[in-house]
Scaffold this motif. Structure first.
Motif, PDB file in Angstrom:
ATOM      1  N   LEU A 160      -4.730 -25.366 -10.556  1.00  0.00           N
ATOM      2  CA  LEU A 160      -3.816 -24.297 -10.156  1.00  0.00           C
ATOM      3  C   LEU A 160      -4.119 -23.943  -8.703  1.00  0.00           C
ATOM      4  O   LEU A 160      -5.280 -23.760  -8.344  1.00  0.00           O
ATOM      5  N   ILE A 161      -3.089 -23.862  -7.879  1.00  0.00           N
ATOM      6  CA  ILE A 161      -3.249 -23.425  -6.491  1.00  0.00           C
ATOM      7  C   ILE A 161      -2.956 -21.937  -6.438  1.00  0.00           C
ATOM      8  O   ILE A 161      -1.869 -21.491  -6.809  1.00  0.00           O
ATOM      9  N   ASP A 162      -3.933 -21.171  -5.985  1.00  0.00           N
ATOM     10  CA  ASP A 162      -3.849 -19.720  -5.910  1.00  0.00           C
ATOM     11  C   ASP A 162      -3.721 -19.313  -4.444  1.00  0.00           C
ATOM     12  O   ASP A 162      -4.168 -20.019  -3.550  1.00  0.00           O
ATOM     13  N   GLY A 163      -3.116 -18.157  -4.224  1.00  0.00           N
ATOM     14  CA  GLY A 163      -3.059 -17.616  -2.876  1.00  0.00           C
ATOM     15  C   GLY A 163      -1.743 -17.846  -2.161  1.00  0.00           C
ATOM     16  O   GLY A 163      -1.654 -17.667  -0.952  1.00  0.00           O
ATOM     17  N   LEU A 164      -0.724 -18.252  -2.901  1.00  0.00           N
ATOM     18  CA  LEU A 164       0.587 -18.397  -2.279  1.00  0.00           C
ATOM     19  C   LEU A 164       1.324 -17.066  -2.328  1.00  0.00           C
ATOM     20  O   LEU A 164       1.091 -16.248  -3.201  1.00  0.00           O
ATOM     21  N   SER A 165       2.200 -16.885  -1.371  1.00  0.00           N
ATOM     22  CA  SER A 165       3.075 -15.709  -1.352  1.00  0.00           C
ATOM     23  C   SER A 165       4.507 -16.216  -1.284  1.00  0.00           C
ATOM     24  O   SER A 165       4.747 -17.373  -0.930  1.00  0.00           O
ATOM     25  N   PRO A 166       5.457 -15.365  -1.596  1.00  0.00           N
ATOM     26  CA  PRO A 166       6.859 -15.803  -1.455  1.00  0.00           C
ATOM     27  C   PRO A 166       7.154 -16.292  -0.035  1.00  0.00           C
ATOM     28  O   PRO A 166       7.902 -17.241   0.153  1.00  0.00           O
ATOM     29  N   LEU A 167       6.512 -15.681   0.953  1.00  0.00           N
ATOM     30  CA  LEU A 167       6.715 -16.079   2.347  1.00  0.00           C
ATOM     31  C   LEU A 167       6.214 -17.501   2.598  1.00  0.00           C
ATOM     32  O   LEU A 167       6.857 -18.288   3.292  1.00  0.00           O
ATOM     33  N   SER A 168       5.062 -17.864   2.011  1.00  0.00           N
ATOM     34  CA  SER A 168       4.508 -19.203   2.245  1.00  0.00           C
ATOM     35  C   SER A 168       5.420 -20.297   1.706  1.00  0.00           C
ATOM     36  O   SER A 168       5.409 -21.419   2.207  1.00  0.00           O
ATOM     37  N   LEU A 169       6.224 -19.978   0.702  1.00  0.00           N
ATOM     38  CA  LEU A 169       7.127 -20.972   0.125  1.00  0.00           C
ATOM     39  C   LEU A 169       8.229 -21.384   1.098  1.00  0.00           C
ATOM     40  O   LEU A 169       8.867 -22.416   0.912  1.00  0.00           O
ATOM     41  N   GLN A 170       8.436 -20.580   2.151  1.00  0.00           N
ATOM     42  CA  GLN A 170       9.434 -20.929   3.162  1.00  0.00           C
ATOM     43  C   GLN A 170       8.911 -21.982   4.134  1.00  0.00           C
ATOM     44  O   GLN A 170       9.680 -22.607   4.841  1.00  0.00           O
ATOM     45  N   PHE A 171       7.569 -22.170   4.174  1.00  0.00           N
ATOM     46  CA  PHE A 171       6.971 -23.046   5.182  1.00  0.00           C
ATOM     47  C   PHE A 171       6.526 -24.404   4.651  1.00  0.00           C
ATOM     48  O   PHE A 171       6.341 -25.332   5.418  1.00  0.00           O
ATOM     49  N   PHE A 172       6.315 -24.501   3.334  1.00  0.00           N
ATOM     50  CA  PHE A 172       5.956 -25.801   2.790  1.00  0.00           C
ATOM     51  C   PHE A 172       6.290 -25.835   1.299  1.00  0.00           C
ATOM     52  O   PHE A 172       6.427 -24.808   0.646  1.00  0.00           O
ATOM     53  N   ASP A 173       6.410 -27.041   0.791  1.00  0.00           N
ATOM     54  CA  ASP A 173       6.724 -27.247  -0.610  1.00  0.00           C
ATOM     55  C   ASP A 173       5.410 -27.443  -1.365  1.00  0.00           C
ATOM     56  O   ASP A 173       4.733 -28.458  -1.182  1.00  0.00           O
ATOM     57  N   PRO A 174       5.023 -26.491  -2.230  1.00  0.00           N
ATOM     58  CA  PRO A 174       3.742 -26.620  -2.922  1.00  0.00           C
ATOM     59  C   PRO A 174       3.679 -27.831  -3.849  1.00  0.00           C
ATOM     60  O   PRO A 174       2.587 -28.260  -4.223  1.00  0.00           O
ATOM     61  N   ALA A 175       4.837 -28.412  -4.195  1.00  0.00           N
ATOM     62  CA  ALA A 175       4.835 -29.618  -5.028  1.00  0.00           C
ATOM     63  C   ALA A 175       4.120 -30.770  -4.318  1.00  0.00           C
ATOM     64  O   ALA A 175       3.596 -31.674  -4.972  1.00  0.00           O
ATOM     65  N   LEU A 176       4.066 -30.720  -2.976  1.00  0.00           N
ATOM     66  CA  LEU A 176       3.377 -31.768  -2.217  1.00  0.00           C
ATOM     67  C   LEU A 176       1.877 -31.798  -2.516  1.00  0.00           C
ATOM     68  O   LEU A 176       1.216 -32.814  -2.312  1.00  0.00           O
ATOM     69  N   LEU A 177       1.326 -30.678  -3.013  1.00  0.00           N
ATOM     70  CA  LEU A 177      -0.105 -30.611  -3.335  1.00  0.00           C
ATOM     71  C   LEU A 177      -0.419 -31.265  -4.678  1.00  0.00           C
ATOM     72  O   LEU A 177      -1.580 -31.476  -5.005  1.00  0.00           O
ATOM     73  N   GLU A 178       0.612 -31.581  -5.460  1.00  0.00           N
ATOM     74  CA  GLU A 178       0.480 -32.269  -6.745  1.00  0.00           C
ATOM     75  C   GLU A 178      -0.482 -31.567  -7.694  1.00  0.00           C
ATOM     76  O   GLU A 178      -1.234 -32.209  -8.432  1.00  0.00           O
ATOM     77  N   SER A 179      -0.447 -30.238  -7.680  1.00  0.00           N
ATOM     78  CA  SER A 179      -1.230 -29.472  -8.647  1.00  0.00           C
ATOM     79  C   SER A 179      -0.415 -29.326  -9.924  1.00  0.00           C
ATOM     80  O   SER A 179       0.773 -29.655  -9.955  1.00  0.00           O
ATOM     81  N   ASP A 180      -1.048 -28.833 -10.962  1.00  0.00           N
ATOM     82  CA  ASP A 180      -0.346 -28.629 -12.228  1.00  0.00           C
ATOM     83  C   ASP A 180       0.377 -27.288 -12.251  1.00  0.00           C
ATOM     84  O   ASP A 180       1.415 -27.153 -12.903  1.00  0.00           O
ATOM     85  N   LEU A 181      -0.182 -26.302 -11.559  1.00  0.00           N
ATOM     86  CA  LEU A 181       0.353 -24.942 -11.564  1.00  0.00           C
ATOM     87  C   LEU A 181       0.189 -24.331 -10.180  1.00  0.00           C
ATOM     88  O   LEU A 181      -0.679 -24.768  -9.398  1.00  0.00           O
ATOM     89  N   ILE A 182       0.997 -23.324  -9.878  1.00  0.00           N
ATOM     90  CA  ILE A 182       0.802 -22.525  -8.672  1.00  0.00           C
ATOM     91  C   ILE A 182       0.860 -21.063  -9.077  1.00  0.00           C
ATOM     92  O   ILE A 182       1.513 -20.707 -10.061  1.00  0.00           O
ATOM     93  N   LYS A 183       0.146 -20.245  -8.336  1.00  0.00           N
ATOM     94  CA  LYS A 183       0.162 -18.797  -8.576  1.00  0.00           C
ATOM     95  C   LYS A 183       0.708 -18.141  -7.327  1.00  0.00           C
ATOM     96  O   LYS A 183       0.195 -18.344  -6.223  1.00  0.00           O
ATOM     97  N   ILE A 184       1.764 -17.379  -7.506  1.00  0.00           N
ATOM     98  CA  ILE A 184       2.379 -16.684  -6.381  1.00  0.00           C
ATOM     99  C   ILE A 184       2.001 -15.209  -6.474  1.00  0.00           C
ATOM    100  O   ILE A 184       2.233 -14.562  -7.493  1.00  0.00           O
ATOM    101  N   ASN A 185       1.400 -14.713  -5.424  1.00  0.00           N
ATOM    102  CA  ASN A 185       1.020 -13.296  -5.348  1.00  0.00           C
ATOM    103  C   ASN A 185       2.183 -12.539  -4.760  1.00  0.00           C
ATOM    104  O   ASN A 185       2.564 -12.759  -3.614  1.00  0.00           O
ATOM    105  N   TRP A 186       2.767 -11.670  -5.555  1.00  0.00           N
ATOM    106  CA  TRP A 186       3.926 -10.913  -5.101  1.00  0.00           C
ATOM    107  C   TRP A 186       3.491  -9.774  -4.203  1.00  0.00           C
ATOM    108  O   TRP A 186       2.512  -9.104  -4.456  1.00  0.00           O
ATOM    109  N   GLY A 187       4.241  -9.573  -3.145  1.00  0.00           N
ATOM    110  CA  GLY A 187       4.000  -8.472  -2.230  1.00  0.00           C
ATOM    111  C   GLY A 187       5.313  -7.753  -1.951  1.00  0.00           C
ATOM    112  O   GLY A 187       6.356  -8.112  -2.523  1.00  0.00           O
ATOM    113  N   GLN A 188       5.270  -6.795  -1.075  1.00  0.00           N
ATOM    114  CA  GLN A 188       6.480  -6.055  -0.773  1.00  0.00           C
ATOM    115  C   GLN A 188       7.563  -6.927  -0.156  1.00  0.00           C
ATOM    116  O   GLN A 188       8.751  -6.630  -0.286  1.00  0.00           O
ATOM    117  N   GLU A 189       7.148  -8.004   0.511  1.00  0.00           N
ATOM    118  CA  GLU A 189       8.158  -8.892   1.108  1.00  0.00           C
ATOM    119  C   GLU A 189       8.960  -9.605   0.035  1.00  0.00           C
ATOM    120  O   GLU A 189      10.011 -10.132   0.304  1.00  0.00           O
TER     121      GLU A 189
END
Length: 189
Positions: A160-189
């Motif tokens: 599982l890749i931890d430490g992503l934010s909705p904003l980071s998803l605009q800059f790269f595709d986490p599927a490229l990391l070939e992990s099984d899961l991702i965790k998105i930390n929600w913030g006010q943005e």
């Protein structure tokens, strides 16, 4: 930076590391349930994250020092915390675990000797274990991440890749990391 105390200095690290190696931590290991929600609002337990309560650990090993005062020094200390967590969790009987567990570890820990010992203890129960890796750790050494991810997945663990934010998803595709899961930390943005 919410913990009280003075900013951690490099001279504090050796003393705190020594205390971390010997202090009782089993009673400071807590769990937090991660749930997968399905259409219609029904959910299933994904895993139960095992973590060390940092505020309580600080009180025990360094009551006058803010362990988060320096991100880099704290990162160094987390390697010792990782080893202690692995040791405590490996004493469990994995065959009787009802729900999968997860642990947030450094990539260097996953590639180290202590994790090999943990894996020997977990054995065929590795499919019940999710290893969470911080995105910042992944990007600091992509080659080490690839080695760790491949080793974990080949041995039945989920990554599982931890430490992503909705904003980071605009800059790269986490599927490229070939992990099984991702965790998105929600913030006010």
């Amino acid at each position: 930076n919410s913990l009280p105390g003075d900013r951690m200095q490099p001279k504090d690290v050796a003393d705190i590391t020594l205390r971390l190696q010997t202090v009782e931590i089993e009673d400071l290991i807590h769990e937090q349930t991660a749930v997968v929600l399905h259409q219609g609002g029904k959910g299933d337990v994904l895993c139960k994250e095992q973590f060390v309560a940092m505020a309580a650990l600080q009180k025990r090993v360094a009551p006058n020092v803010n362990l988060f005062g320096s991100n880099w020094l704290f990162q160094y200390l987390t390697e010792t915390i990782d080893r202690r967590l692995l040791g405590a969790i490996s004493r469990q009987d994995f065959s009787y675990m009802n729900d999968p567990i997860s642990m947030n570890l450094n990539i260097s820990t996953v590639l180290g000797r202590e994790f090999q010992h943990f894996h020997q203890r977990a054995g065929e129960n590795s499919e019940k274990i999710v290893i969470e890796l911080q995105l910042i750790d992944v990007f600091s050494d992509m080659s080490a991440y690839t080695d760790a991810r491949d080793m974990l997945q080949e041995n039945g663990y989920r990554v599982l890749i931890d430490g992503l934010s909705p904003l980071s998803l605009q800059f790269f595709d986490p599927a490229l990391l070939e992990s099984d899961l991702i965790k998105i930390n929600w913030g006010q943005e």
